[in-house]
Design a protein around this motif. Structure first.
Motif, PDB file in Angstrom:
ATOM      1  N   ALA A   5      34.085  42.238  35.356  1.00  0.00           N
ATOM      2  CA  ALA A   5      33.433  41.355  34.366  1.00  0.00           C
ATOM      3  C   ALA A   5      33.326  42.026  33.066  1.00  0.00           C
ATOM      4  O   ALA A   5      32.588  42.876  32.972  1.00  0.00           O
ATOM      5  CB  ALA A   5      32.393  40.499  34.713  1.00  0.00           C
ATOM      6  N   ILE A   6      34.107  41.146  31.800  1.00  0.00           N
ATOM      7  CA  ILE A   6      33.921  41.980  30.583  1.00  0.00           C
ATOM      8  C   ILE A   6      32.462  40.918  30.060  1.00  0.00           C
ATOM      9  O   ILE A   6      32.412  39.897  29.933  1.00  0.00           O
ATOM     10  CB  ILE A   6      34.964  41.621  29.666  1.00  0.00           C
ATOM     11  N   ASN A 210      52.075  39.863  37.909  1.00  0.00           N
ATOM     12  CA  ASN A 210      50.946  38.750  37.938  1.00  0.00           C
ATOM     13  C   ASN A 210      49.718  39.824  37.436  1.00  0.00           C
ATOM     14  O   ASN A 210      48.388  39.675  37.866  1.00  0.00           O
ATOM     15  CB  ASN A 210      50.524  38.361  39.195  1.00  0.00           C
ATOM     16  N   GLU A 211      49.968  40.604  36.557  1.00  0.00           N
ATOM     17  CA  GLU A 211      48.848  41.477  36.041  1.00  0.00           C
ATOM     18  C   GLU A 211      47.897  40.557  35.145  1.00  0.00           C
ATOM     19  O   GLU A 211      48.341  39.564  34.666  1.00  0.00           O
ATOM     20  CB  GLU A 211      49.391  42.628  35.017  1.00  0.00           C
ATOM     21  N   LYS A 212      46.628  41.077  34.893  1.00  0.00           N
ATOM     22  CA  LYS A 212      45.614  40.265  34.140  1.00  0.00           C
ATOM     23  C   LYS A 212      45.351  41.169  33.124  1.00  0.00           C
ATOM     24  O   LYS A 212      45.103  42.210  33.225  1.00  0.00           O
ATOM     25  CB  LYS A 212      44.389  39.957  34.979  1.00  0.00           C
ATOM     26  N   VAL A 213      45.739  40.552  31.924  1.00  0.00           N
ATOM     27  CA  VAL A 213      45.301  41.185  30.489  1.00  0.00           C
ATOM     28  C   VAL A 213      44.452  40.424  29.690  1.00  0.00           C
ATOM     29  O   VAL A 213      44.279  39.461  29.456  1.00  0.00           O
ATOM     30  CB  VAL A 213      46.968  41.134  29.899  1.00  0.00           C
ATOM     31  N   PHE A 214      43.322  41.362  29.336  1.00  0.00           N
ATOM     32  CA  PHE A 214      42.415  40.883  28.460  1.00  0.00           C
ATOM     33  C   PHE A 214      42.414  41.719  27.270  1.00  0.00           C
ATOM     34  O   PHE A 214      42.402  42.910  27.083  1.00  0.00           O
ATOM     35  CB  PHE A 214      41.056  41.130  29.230  1.00  0.00           C
ATOM     36  N   LEU A 215      42.573  41.000  26.101  1.00  0.00           N
ATOM     37  CA  LEU A 215      42.454  41.706  24.669  1.00  0.00           C
ATOM     38  C   LEU A 215      41.060  41.669  24.362  1.00  0.00           C
ATOM     39  O   LEU A 215      40.320  40.612  24.453  1.00  0.00           O
ATOM     40  CB  LEU A 215      43.311  40.972  23.635  1.00  0.00           C
ATOM     41  N   GLY A 216      40.770  42.972  23.791  1.00  0.00           N
ATOM     42  CA  GLY A 216      39.212  43.055  23.381  1.00  0.00           C
ATOM     43  C   GLY A 216      39.036  43.905  22.093  1.00  0.00           C
ATOM     44  O   GLY A 216      39.676  44.343  21.453  1.00  0.00           O
ATOM     45  N   HIS A 217      37.550  43.990  22.125  1.00  0.00           N
ATOM     46  CA  HIS A 217      37.318  44.855  20.870  1.00  0.00           C
ATOM     47  C   HIS A 217      37.738  44.275  19.481  1.00  0.00           C
ATOM     48  O   HIS A 217      38.216  44.961  18.484  1.00  0.00           O
ATOM     49  CB  HIS A 217      37.696  46.204  21.056  1.00  0.00           C
ATOM     50  N   LEU A 218      37.873  42.886  19.582  1.00  0.00           N
ATOM     51  CA  LEU A 218      38.429  42.036  18.160  1.00  0.00           C
ATOM     52  C   LEU A 218      37.453  42.318  17.109  1.00  0.00           C
ATOM     53  O   LEU A 218      36.141  42.245  17.139  1.00  0.00           O
ATOM     54  CB  LEU A 218      38.655  40.746  18.333  1.00  0.00           C
ATOM     55  N   LEU A 249      47.161  36.458  30.173  1.00  0.00           N
ATOM     56  CA  LEU A 249      46.836  36.841  29.075  1.00  0.00           C
ATOM     57  C   LEU A 249      45.633  35.999  28.355  1.00  0.00           C
ATOM     58  O   LEU A 249      45.841  34.842  28.387  1.00  0.00           O
ATOM     59  CB  LEU A 249      48.183  36.683  28.169  1.00  0.00           C
ATOM     60  N   ASP A 250      44.616  36.803  28.014  1.00  0.00           N
ATOM     61  CA  ASP A 250      43.540  35.953  27.611  1.00  0.00           C
ATOM     62  C   ASP A 250      42.688  37.220  26.604  1.00  0.00           C
ATOM     63  O   ASP A 250      43.336  38.288  26.601  1.00  0.00           O
ATOM     64  CB  ASP A 250      42.609  35.766  28.717  1.00  0.00           C
ATOM     65  N   VAL A 251      41.738  36.566  25.927  1.00  0.00           N
ATOM     66  CA  VAL A 251      41.014  37.317  24.944  1.00  0.00           C
ATOM     67  C   VAL A 251      39.694  37.367  25.544  1.00  0.00           C
ATOM     68  O   VAL A 251      38.991  36.541  25.973  1.00  0.00           O
ATOM     69  CB  VAL A 251      41.128  36.478  23.509  1.00  0.00           C
ATOM     70  N   ALA A 252      38.961  38.565  25.409  1.00  0.00           N
ATOM     71  CA  ALA A 252      37.770  38.769  25.995  1.00  0.00           C
ATOM     72  C   ALA A 252      36.584  38.077  24.745  1.00  0.00           C
ATOM     73  O   ALA A 252      37.000  38.156  23.731  1.00  0.00           O
ATOM     74  CB  ALA A 252      37.200  40.049  26.001  1.00  0.00           C
ATOM     75  N   ASP A 253      35.679  37.748  25.319  1.00  0.00           N
ATOM     76  CA  ASP A 253      34.633  36.908  24.459  1.00  0.00           C
ATOM     77  C   ASP A 253      33.703  37.904  23.691  1.00  0.00           C
ATOM     78  O   ASP A 253      33.293  38.751  24.435  1.00  0.00           O
ATOM     79  CB  ASP A 253      33.858  35.732  25.303  1.00  0.00           C
ATOM     80  N   LYS A 256      29.781  36.199  25.367  1.00  0.00           N
ATOM     81  CA  LYS A 256      29.436  35.893  26.511  1.00  0.00           C
ATOM     82  C   LYS A 256      30.433  36.456  27.428  1.00  0.00           C
ATOM     83  O   LYS A 256      31.407  36.779  26.981  1.00  0.00           O
ATOM     84  CB  LYS A 256      29.497  34.449  26.718  1.00  0.00           C
ATOM     85  N   PRO A 257      29.756  36.419  28.692  1.00  0.00           N
ATOM     86  CA  PRO A 257      30.880  37.119  29.821  1.00  0.00           C
ATOM     87  C   PRO A 257      32.114  36.249  29.985  1.00  0.00           C
ATOM     88  O   PRO A 257      32.491  35.148  29.647  1.00  0.00           O
ATOM     89  CB  PRO A 257      30.158  37.025  31.124  1.00  0.00           C
ATOM     90  N   SER A 258      33.244  37.183  30.190  1.00  0.00           N
ATOM     91  CA  SER A 258      34.464  36.541  30.308  1.00  0.00           C
ATOM     92  C   SER A 258      35.603  37.494  31.067  1.00  0.00           C
ATOM     93  O   SER A 258      35.002  38.628  31.366  1.00  0.00           O
ATOM     94  CB  SER A 258      35.145  36.314  28.784  1.00  0.00           C
ATOM     95  N   GLY A 259      36.785  37.118  31.309  1.00  0.00           N
ATOM     96  CA  GLY A 259      37.759  38.166  31.953  1.00  0.00           C
ATOM     97  C   GLY A 259      37.063  38.360  33.288  1.00  0.00           C
ATOM     98  O   GLY A 259      37.192  39.538  33.733  1.00  0.00           O
ATOM     99  N   ILE A 260      36.535  37.293  33.929  1.00  0.00           N
ATOM    100  CA  ILE A 260      35.891  37.459  35.284  1.00  0.00           C
ATOM    101  C   ILE A 260      36.933  37.469  36.321  1.00  0.00           C
ATOM    102  O   ILE A 260      37.662  36.428  36.655  1.00  0.00           O
ATOM    103  CB  ILE A 260      34.741  36.634  35.692  1.00  0.00           C
ATOM    104  N   VAL A 261      37.170  38.575  37.121  1.00  0.00           N
ATOM    105  CA  VAL A 261      38.097  38.771  38.133  1.00  0.00           C
ATOM    106  C   VAL A 261      37.415  39.103  39.526  1.00  0.00           C
ATOM    107  O   VAL A 261      36.776  40.168  39.540  1.00  0.00           O
ATOM    108  CB  VAL A 261      39.351  39.598  38.036  1.00  0.00           C
ATOM    109  N   GLU A 262      37.676  38.319  40.495  1.00  0.00           N
ATOM    110  CA  GLU A 262      37.101  38.690  41.494  1.00  0.00           C
ATOM    111  C   GLU A 262      38.377  39.779  42.570  1.00  0.00           C
ATOM    112  O   GLU A 262      39.511  39.380  42.411  1.00  0.00           O
ATOM    113  CB  GLU A 262      37.240  37.331  42.662  1.00  0.00           C
ATOM    114  N   LEU A 263      37.916  40.701  42.914  1.00  0.00           N
ATOM    115  CA  LEU A 263      38.820  41.814  43.251  1.00  0.00           C
ATOM    116  C   LEU A 263      38.953  41.665  44.954  1.00  0.00           C
ATOM    117  O   LEU A 263      38.136  41.177  45.430  1.00  0.00           O
ATOM    118  CB  LEU A 263      38.233  43.182  43.058  1.00  0.00           C
TER     119      LEU A 263
END
Length: 263
Positions: A5-6, A210-218, A249-253, A256-263
């Motif tokens: 989780a980011i 099916n990789e999960k990509v979160f863009l961050g540090h904007l 493909l998503d952008v981290a918030d 608040k928490p985002s990019g939550i992935v259950e492993l």
């Protein structure tokens, strides 16, 4: 449930939570301890559950809450020698046993995780990203770097989760309000990845599995979530990668928490 989780991402503060087989860590602690505790609560976690904090570099948006979190919850802090040299005057007094050292570009094992701190290019003492192996999954955490060199590009390939910096839109930075020296710093080789640079690095690394990509540090000043996502999305699609099917493909918030992935 094992989880990535980011907790929050941006030029004002950064913190990531990772749990696998009862090992729970934070990567960076760029907010007050109070806010980090609140953000953990938002994903149903308590700071009392944490086992350690791993640090990418000493800048305040990655280290602000380290000392208080360590003292309040008796947490070891892992950083390399250069980062520790930058942290000692920022963290306050720490227990000797909570000052832990790792070497850049050398694997370490911590609990159920194998962690590779990879050298990056940023105007800090000895900055790193982290490539983390858990079970059969691989996670890349790569922000605060002005370039992605050949070694970095090679090492991040094959990841299942990418948390990748997309700090600024180059034209927005050039035309924006930053003083000229700061603009040069951000766009330089020891600064931050632009949306275009992030897109190019991801295009080289992704396999469409099916990789999960979160863009961050904007940057709040020189970027928007919509622009960063559109820039990366358009580039990946231009190379034949279907971002509706092949990857997430998503952008981290920022707040608040985002990019939550259950492993």
């Amino acid at each position: 449930m094992d989880k990535f989780a980011i907790l929050s991402s941006g030029s004002s503060g950064n913190c990531i939570f990772l749990e696998y087989k009862k090992t729970k860590i934070l990567i960076d602690a760029g907010f007050s301890a109070k806010k980090i505790e609140y953000l953990l609560g938002e994903i149903g976690k308590s700071p009392k559950e944490l086992d350690a904090i791993f640090v990418t570099h000493e800048h305040a948006d990655h280290s602000k809450g380290l000392g208080t979190m360590s003292r309040r919850h008796n947490l070891p802090i892992f950083a390399n020698q250069g980062t520790w040299e930058g942290l000692f005057n920022k963290c306050g007094k720490l227990k000797e046993e909570n000052i832990r050292l790792f070497e850049s570009n050398k694997f370490l094992s911590f609990g159920s995780m194998d962690i590779y701190p990879i050298k990056i290019h940023h105007d800090a003492n000895e900055p790193v990203g982290f490539i983390i192996y858990i079970g059969n999954k691989k996670i890349t955490i790569l922000t605060d770097t002005g370039i992605v060199d050949e070694k970095m590009a090679y090492e991040i390939k094959g990841s299942d989760i990418y948390y990748m910096e997309a700090n600024h839109d180059l034209e927005a930075l050039k035309r924006g309000p930053y003083p000229y020296p700061l603009k040069l710093r951000v766009m330089g080789n020891m600064g931050h990845l632009s949306n275009d640079q992030s897109a190019e690095a991801l295009a080289d690394a992704l396999e469409g599995k099916n990789e999960k990509v979160f863009l961050g540090h904007l940057s709040e000043t020189n970027n928007t979530p919509e622009l960063s996502r559109l820039t990366v999305d358009n580039y990946l699609r231009s190379l034949g990668l279907d971002t509706d099917k092949d990857i997430l493909l998503d952008v981290a918030d920022r707040y608040k928490p985002s990019g939550i992935v259950e492993l």
